[in-house]
Write an enzyme that holds these catalytic residues in place. Structure first.
Site, PDB file in Angstrom:
ATOM      1  N   ALA A 330       0.824  -1.205   0.000  1.00  0.00           N
ATOM      2  CA  ALA A 330       0.000   0.000   0.000  1.00  0.00           C
ATOM      3  C   ALA A 330       0.861   1.259   0.000  1.00  0.00           C
ATOM      4  O   ALA A 330       0.572   2.218  -0.728  1.00  0.00           O
ATOM      5  CB  ALA A 330      -0.910  -0.013   1.226  1.00  0.00           C
ATOM      6  N   HIS A 454      15.048   5.589  27.097  1.00  0.00           N
ATOM      7  CA  HIS A 454      15.152   4.380  27.912  1.00  0.00           C
ATOM      8  C   HIS A 454      13.976   4.309  28.869  1.00  0.00           C
ATOM      9  O   HIS A 454      13.645   5.313  29.486  1.00  0.00           O
ATOM     10  CB  HIS A 454      16.456   4.393  28.713  1.00  0.00           C
ATOM     11  CG  HIS A 454      16.557   3.215  29.646  1.00  0.00           C
ATOM     12  ND1 HIS A 454      16.875   1.943  29.196  1.00  0.00           N
ATOM     13  CD2 HIS A 454      16.333   3.121  30.981  1.00  0.00           C
ATOM     14  CE1 HIS A 454      16.857   1.115  30.231  1.00  0.00           C
ATOM     15  NE2 HIS A 454      16.529   1.787  31.312  1.00  0.00           N
TER      16      HIS A 454
HETATM   17  P1  FAD Z   1      -6.137  -1.560  -4.671  1.00  0.00           P
HETATM   18  O1  FAD Z   1      -6.040  -1.295  -3.228  1.00  0.00           O
HETATM   19  O2  FAD Z   1      -6.406  -2.949  -5.105  1.00  0.00           O
HETATM   20  O3  FAD Z   1      -7.301  -0.615  -5.211  1.00  0.00           O
HETATM   21  C1  FAD Z   1      -7.765  -0.684  -6.509  1.00  0.00           C
HETATM   22  C2  FAD Z   1      -9.178  -0.129  -6.539  1.00  0.00           C
HETATM   23  O4  FAD Z   1      -9.553   0.081  -7.887  1.00  0.00           O
HETATM   24  C3  FAD Z   1     -10.226  -1.077  -5.960  1.00  0.00           C
HETATM   25  O5  FAD Z   1     -11.097  -0.372  -5.134  1.00  0.00           O
HETATM   26  C4  FAD Z   1     -10.980  -1.592  -7.198  1.00  0.00           C
HETATM   27  O6  FAD Z   1     -12.337  -1.883  -6.942  1.00  0.00           O
HETATM   28  C5  FAD Z   1     -10.869  -0.370  -8.087  1.00  0.00           C
HETATM   29  N1  FAD Z   1     -11.006  -0.648  -9.517  1.00  0.00           N
HETATM   30  C6  FAD Z   1     -10.378  -1.596 -10.252  1.00  0.00           C
HETATM   31  N2  FAD Z   1     -10.711  -1.476 -11.559  1.00  0.00           N
HETATM   32  C7  FAD Z   1     -11.560  -0.427 -11.639  1.00  0.00           C
HETATM   33  C8  FAD Z   1     -12.225   0.198 -12.713  1.00  0.00           C
HETATM   34  N3  FAD Z   1     -12.070  -0.198 -13.968  1.00  0.00           N
HETATM   35  N4  FAD Z   1     -13.053   1.237 -12.423  1.00  0.00           N
HETATM   36  C9  FAD Z   1     -13.215   1.686 -11.151  1.00  0.00           C
HETATM   37  N5  FAD Z   1     -12.581   1.132 -10.096  1.00  0.00           N
HETATM   38  C10 FAD Z   1     -11.769   0.091 -10.348  1.00  0.00           C
HETATM   39  N6  FAD Z   1       0.064  -3.873   1.954  1.00  0.00           N
HETATM   40  C11 FAD Z   1       0.744  -3.210   2.911  1.00  0.00           C
HETATM   41  O7  FAD Z   1       1.518  -2.303   2.586  1.00  0.00           O
HETATM   42  N7  FAD Z   1       0.583  -3.517   4.235  1.00  0.00           N
HETATM   43  C12 FAD Z   1      -0.240  -4.507   4.639  1.00  0.00           C
HETATM   44  O8  FAD Z   1      -0.365  -4.753   5.835  1.00  0.00           O
HETATM   45  C13 FAD Z   1      -0.957  -5.225   3.663  1.00  0.00           C
HETATM   46  N8  FAD Z   1      -1.789  -6.210   4.022  1.00  0.00           N
HETATM   47  C14 FAD Z   1      -2.486  -6.884   3.062  1.00  0.00           C
HETATM   48  C15 FAD Z   1      -3.310  -7.928   3.453  1.00  0.00           C
HETATM   49  C16 FAD Z   1      -4.007  -8.652   2.520  1.00  0.00           C
HETATM   50  C17 FAD Z   1      -4.900  -9.777   2.955  1.00  0.00           C
HETATM   51  C18 FAD Z   1      -3.893  -8.293   1.136  1.00  0.00           C
HETATM   52  C19 FAD Z   1      -4.677  -9.027   0.094  1.00  0.00           C
HETATM   53  C20 FAD Z   1      -3.072  -7.260   0.732  1.00  0.00           C
HETATM   54  C21 FAD Z   1      -2.351  -6.554   1.699  1.00  0.00           C
HETATM   55  N9  FAD Z   1      -1.484  -5.528   1.340  1.00  0.00           N
HETATM   56  C22 FAD Z   1      -0.776  -4.869   2.300  1.00  0.00           C
HETATM   57  C23 FAD Z   1      -1.303  -5.123  -0.062  1.00  0.00           C
HETATM   58  C24 FAD Z   1      -2.142  -3.858  -0.368  1.00  0.00           C
HETATM   59  O9  FAD Z   1      -3.495  -4.125  -0.077  1.00  0.00           O
HETATM   60  C25 FAD Z   1      -1.976  -3.460  -1.828  1.00  0.00           C
HETATM   61  O10 FAD Z   1      -0.615  -3.337  -2.154  1.00  0.00           O
HETATM   62  C26 FAD Z   1      -2.664  -2.124  -2.083  1.00  0.00           C
HETATM   63  O11 FAD Z   1      -4.029  -2.193  -1.781  1.00  0.00           O
HETATM   64  C27 FAD Z   1      -2.483  -1.695  -3.540  1.00  0.00           C
HETATM   65  O12 FAD Z   1      -3.112  -0.474  -3.734  1.00  0.00           O
HETATM   66  P2  FAD Z   1      -3.684  -0.053  -5.151  1.00  0.00           P
HETATM   67  O13 FAD Z   1      -4.246   1.321  -4.967  1.00  0.00           O
HETATM   68  O14 FAD Z   1      -2.663  -0.267  -6.183  1.00  0.00           O
HETATM   69  O15 FAD Z   1      -4.853  -1.090  -5.475  1.00  0.00           O
END
Ligand code: FAD
Ligand code: NAI
Length: 475
Positions: A330, A454
């Site tokens: 994230a 500490h």
């Molecule tokens: P995403 O968070 O996947 O967001 C993408 C968004 O785009 C979604 O809401 C989706 O619905 C929307 N979307 C997709 N296509 C379209 C479209 N065509 N039109 C409109 N909307 C659309 N990372 C960490 O750094 N720390 C953690 O503790 C961590 N824990 C995790 C635990 C789990 C169980 C999982 C599965 C992942 C975890 N991650 C963690 C990874 C993290 O969730 C991702 O790296 C992060 O969410 C990526 O962000 P993003 O914005 O690229 O995509």
């Protein structure tokens, strides 16, 4: 006439919503489109991270850790807690509340930053005059035009061939976060980040947990010494991890899931479980994006091809986060989102891939930044190592959690910090100091000479820095 925006962001996860906020701060008219729905069908921005990732998993890790402490550690403090029970429905309800608070927080941030939010799917229609036309399909359908478009559509869980997710018995991260009662036997495939975090949650609640891992090494990306220490702790907790397995046929029936596999010795085995979580990595998500409508280039994994600046092959279209190369984290997505907004504004946005921290929120926590000892060896870099165990840290003793260590790796000649690796209590918080130090190209001696409070766990960081020069004070 379509609504016009300077910047249209597709995807409202950490990559997308943060990019939208930064673009708005820089004076652009911004729209953000996100299709995630809550249980009532309403908007739930925040993406995987907020809805089925970082946030809900940490909520469950916290609840299950409290339960574990009440059962196994309170007695050491003189607290008797007999017949401790876990109300799984309440735990899940609390997790859902935490998720909703985050969804609402993002909707508030959209308003505060005057970002126009569209709830629905964004699909490229065509390159239009003055930018790109994007169709939004939600309750209604409308078209908007963005001079620049940032794609942040994230990733989806990868399924095993022949074992599709039904989210009843065969679970992705989504189903794994809403199992309604503690399964007697839980199987997981993949002992990566999700496997260890989710395996820990359900083990603490009483499930008999087995994780099957294809690779012969445990946590290959982690410093070997740290991974070994973590594995010892997981073994002691009763988390069964089998390495070097080859998963065969998976049978899903009303009774549960039966897995055929061969173990590291090549022997045929069967594992029966009530539920199976498949956590074997994630695939970039471009479903329904209409990439072809604007000639957007994808690679063989389906990721959007970008350069070091997150520029795609289509000028004016950018992509960030899980949908592009690099770690699926994230905070990496957020940093890329900020950098892209700044580049659109003509600034010099920058993401330092060498200082992105990793954290695995198990107990003990595992956190690191920079290179591992095995990577330095492979790269032929002359280095010095220093470690300090939490066993010798006063605050860790007072907390009652002395597992693990802090490890520093520094350049043998310049003493510049090349990597910091932590397994132990609050590693997730401790790693920030190392990230700051590396970002400022600090030496191990710089950290060793800084006054640390500490008693604090951070003294173990200072001591590990001292250990690089073989002059620990408390060990
Ligand atoms: P995403 O968070 O996947 O967001 C993408 C968004 O785009 C979604 O809401 C989706 O619905 C929307 N979307 C997709 N296509 C379209 C479209 N065509 N039109 C409109 N909307 C659309 N990372 C960490 O750094 N720390 C953690 O503790 C961590 N824990 C995790 C635990 C789990 C169980 C999982 C599965 C992942 C975890 N991650 C963690 C990874 C993290 O969730 C991702 O790296 C992060 O969410 C990526 O962000 P993003 O914005 O690229 O995509
Ligand atoms: P992962 O890449 O962390 O681990 C997948 C594991 O599955 C690897 O060890 C791999 O060798 C194994 N594997 C792959 N195919 C297999 C097969 N056929 N049979 C047996 N084993 C197999 O992926 P995971 O755990 O699914 O998580 C996805 C991503 O989500 C992570 O890489 C991380 O980027 C992100 N995430 C981050 C978290 C955090 O920052 N704390 C928490 C959870 C997820």
């Amino acid at each position: 006439m379509s609504k016009q925006f300077d910047v249209v962001v597709i995807g409202g996860g950490p990559g997308g919503y943060i990019a939208a906020i930064r673009a708005s701060q820089l004076g652009f008219q911004v729209a953000c489109i996100d299709e995630w729905k809550n249980a009532e069908g309403g908007p739930a921005p925040g993406g995987t991270c907020t809805n089925v990732g970082c946030i809900p998993s940490k909520a469950l890790l916290q609840s299950s850790e409290h339960f574990d402490h009440a059962n196994h550690h309170f007695a050491d403090h003189g607290i008797s807690a007999k017949d401790v029970k876990m109300d799984v429905a309440k735990m899940l309800g609390r997790k859902d509340t935490v998720v909703k608070q985050n969804n609402d927080g993002i909707l508030y941030l959209f308003k505060k930053n005057k970002i126009t939010f569209f709830h629905g799917r964004g699909t490229f229609v065509k390159a239009a005059e003055g930018g790109f036309e994007v169709k939004v399909t939600g309750k209604a359908e409308e078209s908007i035009v963005g001079k620049q478009v940032i794609i942040a559509t994230g990733s989806n869980a990868r399924a095993l061939p022949g074992a599709p997710f039904d989210e009843i018995n065969i679970l992705s991260n989504d189903g794994a976060l809403r199992i309604g009662s503690v399964p007697k036997k839980l199987a997981l495939i993949g002992s990566g980040v999700i496997g260890l975090e989710m395996g820990s949650v359900w083990r603490r609640l009483g499930a008999d947990v087995t994780i099957l891992e294809g690779l012969p090494t445990f946590l290959g990306a982690v410093d070997e010494q740290i991974a070994k220490e973590a594995k010892k702790a997981f073994d002691k907790q009763g988390l069964k991890i089998e390495l070097g397995v080859k998963v065969g046929e998976i049978t899903n029936s009303k009774k549960g899931v039966s897995l055929a596999y061969t173990n590291a010795k090549g022997e045929a085995q069967t594992l029966d479980a009530d539920k199976l979580i498949v956590s074997i990595g994630r695939v970039p998500n471009t479903i329904g994006l209409g990439a072809e409508a604007i000639g957007l280039q994808l690679d063989e994994r389906g990721a959007i091809v970008v350069d070091g600046d997150c520029k795609t092959n289509v000028p004016g279209v950018w992509a960030v986060g899980d949908v592009v190369r690099g770690p699926m984290l994230a905070h990496k997505a957020e940093e890329e989102g900020v950098a892209v907004a700044e580049r659109i504004a003509g600034q010099h946005g920058h993401v330092n891939f060498n200082t992105i921290p990793w954290v695995i929120y198990t107990s003990p926590e595992i956190a690191w930044v920079g290179r591992t000892e095995q990577q330095l060896k492979a790269d032929g870099v002359a280095y010095k190592a220093g470690t300090f165990p939490f066993l010798a840290n006063g605050r860790a003793r007072a907390l009652g959690d002395t597992t693990g260590m802090v490890k520093f790796l520094a350049d043998a000649t310049t003493d510049e910090i090349l990597g910091v690796h932590i397994v132990g209590p609050m590693a997730s918080e401790l790693i920030s100091e190392a990230v700051v130090a590396m970002e400022f190209k600090a030496s191990a001696e710089d950290i060793a000479r800084i006054c640390h409070a500490h008693p604090s766990l951070s003294e173990a960081t200072k001591e590990a820095a001292l250990a690089v020069d073989k002059r620990t004070l408390n060990f």
